[in-house]
Design a protein around this motif. Structure first.
Motif, PDB file in Angstrom:
ATOM      1  N   ASP A  98       0.842  -1.185   0.000  1.00 30.21           N
ATOM      2  CA  ASP A  98       0.000   0.000   0.000  1.00 30.21           C
ATOM      3  C   ASP A  98       0.879   1.237   0.000  1.00 30.21           C
ATOM      4  OD1 ASP A  98      -2.515  -1.395   0.166  1.00 30.21           O
ATOM      5  OD2 ASP A  98      -1.982  -1.867   2.228  1.00 30.21           O
ATOM      6  N   PRO A  99       0.862   2.020  -1.084  1.00 25.85           N
ATOM      7  CA  PRO A  99       1.672   3.232  -1.112  1.00 25.85           C
ATOM      8  C   PRO A  99       1.079   4.311  -0.206  1.00 25.85           C
ATOM      9  CG  PRO A  99       0.474   2.969  -3.180  1.00 25.85           C
ATOM     10  CD  PRO A  99       0.170   1.767  -2.342  1.00 25.85           C
ATOM     11  N   VAL A 100       1.965   5.016   0.454  1.00 26.75           N
ATOM     12  CA  VAL A 100       1.602   6.111   1.356  1.00 26.75           C
ATOM     13  C   VAL A 100       2.354   7.346   0.878  1.00 26.75           C
ATOM     14  CG1 VAL A 100       1.771   6.956   3.727  1.00 26.75           C
ATOM     15  CG2 VAL A 100       1.316   4.537   3.305  1.00 26.75           C
ATOM     16  N   VAL A 101       1.647   8.464   0.747  1.00 28.10           N
ATOM     17  CA  VAL A 101       2.343   9.713   0.446  1.00 28.10           C
ATOM     18  C   VAL A 101       2.637  10.416   1.766  1.00 28.10           C
ATOM     19  CG1 VAL A 101       1.511  10.081  -1.899  1.00 28.10           C
ATOM     20  CG2 VAL A 101       0.129  10.893   0.008  1.00 28.10           C
ATOM     21  N   ILE A 102       3.827  10.962   1.872  1.00 28.02           N
ATOM     22  CA  ILE A 102       4.198  11.781   3.008  1.00 28.02           C
ATOM     23  C   ILE A 102       4.696  13.087   2.408  1.00 28.02           C
ATOM     24  CG2 ILE A 102       6.447  10.637   3.187  1.00 28.02           C
ATOM     25  CD1 ILE A 102       6.186  11.307   6.280  1.00 28.02           C
ATOM     26  N   MET A 103       4.072  14.195   2.823  1.00 28.30           N
ATOM     27  CA  MET A 103       4.335  15.432   2.109  1.00 28.30           C
ATOM     28  C   MET A 103       4.608  16.580   3.060  1.00 28.30           C
ATOM     29  SD  MET A 103       1.158  14.196   1.822  1.00 28.30           S
ATOM     30  CE  MET A 103      -0.451  14.446   2.502  1.00 28.30           C
ATOM     31  N   LEU A 104       5.429  17.489   2.566  1.00 25.85           N
ATOM     32  CA  LEU A 104       5.765  18.694   3.298  1.00 25.85           C
ATOM     33  C   LEU A 104       5.267  19.883   2.485  1.00 25.85           C
ATOM     34  CD1 LEU A 104       7.254  19.621   5.891  1.00 25.85           C
ATOM     35  CD2 LEU A 104       9.231  20.047   4.428  1.00 25.85           C
TER      36      LEU A 104
ATOM     37  N   MET B 190       5.933  16.464  19.436  1.00 27.13           N
ATOM     38  CA  MET B 190       6.404  15.863  18.172  1.00 27.13           C
ATOM     39  C   MET B 190       5.598  16.420  16.996  1.00 27.13           C
ATOM     40  SD  MET B 190       8.112  13.772  16.236  1.00 27.13           S
ATOM     41  CE  MET B 190       8.927  12.628  17.312  1.00 27.13           C
ATOM     42  N   HIS B 191       6.298  16.925  15.991  1.00 27.60           N
ATOM     43  CA  HIS B 191       5.680  17.422  14.765  1.00 27.60           C
ATOM     44  C   HIS B 191       6.380  16.784  13.574  1.00 27.60           C
ATOM     45  CE1 HIS B 191       4.113  20.386  17.559  1.00 27.60           C
ATOM     46  NE2 HIS B 191       3.247  20.723  16.625  1.00 27.60           N
ATOM     47  N   SER B 192       5.631  16.604  12.494  1.00 28.69           N
ATOM     48  CA  SER B 192       6.184  15.908  11.337  1.00 28.69           C
ATOM     49  C   SER B 192       5.496  16.386  10.068  1.00 28.69           C
ATOM     50  CB  SER B 192       5.973  14.397  11.517  1.00 28.69           C
ATOM     51  OG  SER B 192       6.600  13.687  10.471  1.00 28.69           O
ATOM     52  N   ALA B 193       5.849  15.759   8.962  1.00 27.95           N
ATOM     53  CA  ALA B 193       5.176  15.989   7.689  1.00 27.95           C
ATOM     54  C   ALA B 193       3.796  15.329   7.739  1.00 27.95           C
ATOM     55  CB  ALA B 193       6.018  15.396   6.563  1.00 27.95           C
ATOM     56  N   LEU B 194       2.932  15.677   6.813  1.00 26.94           N
ATOM     57  CA  LEU B 194       1.605  15.072   6.704  1.00 26.94           C
ATOM     58  C   LEU B 194       1.730  13.771   5.914  1.00 26.94           C
ATOM     59  CD1 LEU B 194      -0.358  18.278   5.640  1.00 26.94           C
ATOM     60  CD2 LEU B 194       0.058  17.433   7.964  1.00 26.94           C
ATOM     61  N   ALA B 195       0.767  12.868   6.079  1.00 26.12           N
ATOM     62  CA  ALA B 195       0.835  11.601   5.349  1.00 26.12           C
ATOM     63  C   ALA B 195      -0.552  10.997   5.186  1.00 26.12           C
ATOM     64  CB  ALA B 195       1.739  10.618   6.090  1.00 26.12           C
TER      65      ALA B 195
ATOM     66  N   GLY C 270       9.418  22.973  23.490  1.00 26.57           N
ATOM     67  CA  GLY C 270       9.886  21.589  23.495  1.00 26.57           C
ATOM     68  C   GLY C 270       9.486  20.789  22.274  1.00 26.57           C
ATOM     69  N   TYR C 271       9.256  21.459  21.156  1.00 27.29           N
ATOM     70  CA  TYR C 271       8.893  20.740  19.939  1.00 27.29           C
ATOM     71  C   TYR C 271      10.036  19.824  19.511  1.00 27.29           C
ATOM     72  CZ  TYR C 271       4.896  23.883  19.164  1.00 27.29           C
ATOM     73  OH  TYR C 271       3.721  24.575  19.260  1.00 27.29           O
ATOM     74  N   SER C 272       9.683  18.729  18.847  1.00 31.25           N
ATOM     75  CA  SER C 272      10.681  17.804  18.321  1.00 31.25           C
ATOM     76  C   SER C 272      10.273  17.360  16.925  1.00 31.25           C
ATOM     77  CB  SER C 272      10.842  16.598  19.250  1.00 31.25           C
ATOM     78  OG  SER C 272       9.635  15.878  19.337  1.00 31.25           O
ATOM     79  N   LEU C 273      11.215  16.752  16.228  1.00 31.49           N
ATOM     80  CA  LEU C 273      11.006  16.256  14.871  1.00 31.49           C
ATOM     81  C   LEU C 273      11.184  14.742  14.859  1.00 31.49           C
ATOM     82  CD1 LEU C 273      13.104  18.928  12.922  1.00 31.49           C
ATOM     83  CD2 LEU C 273      10.610  18.830  13.147  1.00 31.49           C
ATOM     84  N   PRO C 274      10.748  14.084  13.796  1.00 36.93           N
ATOM     85  CA  PRO C 274      10.968  12.632  13.675  1.00 36.93           C
ATOM     86  C   PRO C 274      12.459  12.311  13.700  1.00 36.93           C
ATOM     87  CG  PRO C 274       9.457  13.414  11.985  1.00 36.93           C
ATOM     88  CD  PRO C 274      10.024  14.631  12.652  1.00 36.93           C
ATOM     89  N   GLY C 275      12.773  11.046  13.937  1.00 34.88           N
ATOM     90  CA  GLY C 275      14.160  10.594  13.987  1.00 34.88           C
ATOM     91  C   GLY C 275      14.917  10.870  12.700  1.00 34.88           C
ATOM     92  N   LYS C 276      16.243  10.875  12.801  1.00 35.40           N
ATOM     93  CA  LYS C 276      17.069  11.291  11.670  1.00 35.40           C
ATOM     94  C   LYS C 276      16.993  10.355  10.467  1.00 35.40           C
ATOM     95  CE  LYS C 276      21.331   9.390  13.584  1.00 35.40           C
ATOM     96  NZ  LYS C 276      22.710   9.701  13.965  1.00 35.40           N
TER      97      LYS C 276
ATOM     98  N   ILE D 277      11.808   9.423   6.748  1.00 29.73           N
ATOM     99  CA  ILE D 277      11.657  10.178   5.508  1.00 29.73           C
ATOM    100  C   ILE D 277      11.110  11.575   5.786  1.00 29.73           C
ATOM    101  CG2 ILE D 277       9.375   9.247   4.976  1.00 29.73           C
ATOM    102  CD1 ILE D 277      10.254   9.265   1.999  1.00 29.73           C
ATOM    103  N   ALA D 278      10.279  11.734   6.808  1.00 27.98           N
ATOM    104  CA  ALA D 278       9.770  13.062   7.162  1.00 27.98           C
ATOM    105  C   ALA D 278      10.926  13.990   7.514  1.00 27.98           C
ATOM    106  CB  ALA D 278       8.791  12.968   8.325  1.00 27.98           C
TER     107      ALA D 278
END
Length: 166
Positions: free
Chosen positions: A30-36, A55-60, A144-150, A153-154
């Motif tokens: 199942d393909p998933v789009v993850i977009m910024l 925690m904040h990230s791209a949309l998907a 204290g915002y954070s991003l996904p791990g290094k 893909i986000a």
């Protein structure tokens, strides 16, 4: 599925094989789009309620059957945050740790900044400029915002935007 005999898992689950007729069956994915989404000098980060605080990230979202990647990016962005996007650009892809999924990373230009959040999907969304991303990345953001791990893909999408713009 071919002759009615029970198939068996082979090659560590990469395929199933029928011992009776030797037909090979490959699992669907199942393909998933993850977009910024981006607008001028900002990128949009979203947050799901279930994620760790800050925690904040791209949309998907999942690509629907018969839908192009660009259409899925536009539809999911509109559904989740009420933004219309254009100029969808494929950035990269990554297997998703959810079985049988492939994440397709894209950047997209938003036509504006007014957000209408789908509260089931997104609990918070913020427009971030490069200084905010720098503060989040260095652990200096006052909220204290954070991003996904290094390796996510986000994070790669965010890093690309930070380094190169949209």
């Amino acid at each position: 599925a071919n002759c009615g005999a029970a198939s068996v898992v082979v090659e560590a689950g990469w395929k199933r094989e029928c011992p009776a007729c030797k037909t090979e069956h490959f699992p669907r994915f199942d393909p998933v789009v993850i977009m910024l989404p981006t607008h001028v000098e900002n990128c949009l980060l979203g947050r799901q309620r279930a994620w760790p605080r800050g925690m904040h990230s791209a949309l998907a979202g999942f690509v629907e059957p018969g839908e192009a990647i660009e259409e899925a990016v536009a539809r999911e962005t509109l559904e989740e945050v009420g933004l219309r996007v254009r100029d969808v650009c494929l950035h990269s892809s990554q297997p998703w740790p959810f079985p049988h999924s492939l994440m397709i990373g894209c950047l997209a230009a938003a036509g504006g900044r007014q957000l209408i959040l789908d509260p089931v999907e997104i609990s918070e969304a913020i427009w971030a400029d490069r200084e905010m991303i720098r503060a989040i990345n260095s652990g200096e953001h006052p909220d204290g915002y954070s991003l996904p791990g290094k390796f996510a893909i986000a994070r790669s999408l965010i890093r690309h935007w930070y380094d190169h713009g949209s």
